[in-house]
Design a protein around this motif. Structure first.
Motif, mmCIF file in Angstrom:
data_model
loop_
_atom_site.group_PDB
_atom_site.id
_atom_site.type_symbol
_atom_site.label_atom_id
_atom_site.label_comp_id
_atom_site.label_asym_id
_atom_site.label_seq_id
_atom_site.Cartn_x
_atom_site.Cartn_y
_atom_site.Cartn_z
ATOM 1 N N ALA A 125 0.834 -1.209 0.000
ATOM 2 C CA ALA A 125 0.000 0.000 0.000
ATOM 3 C C ALA A 125 0.869 1.260 0.000
ATOM 4 O O ALA A 125 0.544 2.235 -0.678
ATOM 5 C CB ALA A 125 -0.937 -0.006 1.205
ATOM 6 N N ASP B 267 -5.322 3.730 2.413
ATOM 7 C CA ASP B 267 -4.801 2.364 2.427
ATOM 8 C C ASP B 267 -6.005 1.429 2.498
ATOM 9 O O ASP B 267 -6.740 1.434 3.482
ATOM 10 C CB ASP B 267 -3.895 2.194 3.645
ATOM 11 C CG ASP B 267 -3.249 0.819 3.707
ATOM 12 O OD1 ASP B 267 -3.851 -0.160 3.227
ATOM 13 O OD2 ASP B 267 -2.149 0.736 4.266
ATOM 14 N N SER C 191 0.279 3.973 7.685
ATOM 15 C CA SER C 191 -0.737 4.178 6.646
ATOM 16 C C SER C 191 -1.540 5.452 6.836
ATOM 17 O O SER C 191 -2.270 5.862 5.938
ATOM 18 C CB SER C 191 -1.715 3.000 6.633
ATOM 19 O OG SER C 191 -2.556 3.046 7.779
#
Length: 124
Positions: A39, A57, A85
């Motif tokens: 990601a 993400d 993230s």
């Protein structure tokens, strides 16, 4: 464990998602780390989920579910993935619940997991 590493090298997110639910905690942690890295690479390249410039993400819900684990390595992987993230803010409740649960057990061997959870909360 090797299956997770191979899936990571191939950026096979379908296999990594499956492996993130494996019986073995080491496999789950490795899969979560690989999904987070995949990601991050997608964010850096400006593509996420096929959408140019996407920043979310798509694996944040998976990381949040992983916070329900009692395995320290899974907790560390999930907390780290959430912190990196940008998904920690939406997972604050789950992070606090995991931290409370691990702290209540009072195991010295879970210090690293507690610290990872605290760091993720700091990123929230």
């Amino acid at each position: 464990l090797y299956a997770a590493r191979a899936a990571a090298r191939l950026a096979d997110t379908a296999s990594l998602r499956r492996l993130a639910a494996d019986r073995d905690a080491n496999v789950r942690a490795e899969a979560i780390d690989a999904l987070a890295a995949t990601a991050a690479r997608a964010r850096e390249s400006g593509h996420q989920g096929g959408r140019p410039g996407g920043a979310a993400d798509p694996f944040v819900p998976l990381y949040v579910r992983a916070l329900g684990s009692d395995a320290p390595q899974v907790l560390m992987a999930a907390a780290g993935a959430l912190a990196r993230s940008g998904g920690a803010a939406e997972a604050t409740g789950a992070l606090v619940a995991a931290l409370d649960r691990v702290t209540a057990r009072g195991r010295d061997t879970e210090r690293d997991a507690r610290m990872a959870l605290v760091e993720a909360l700091g990123a929230a």
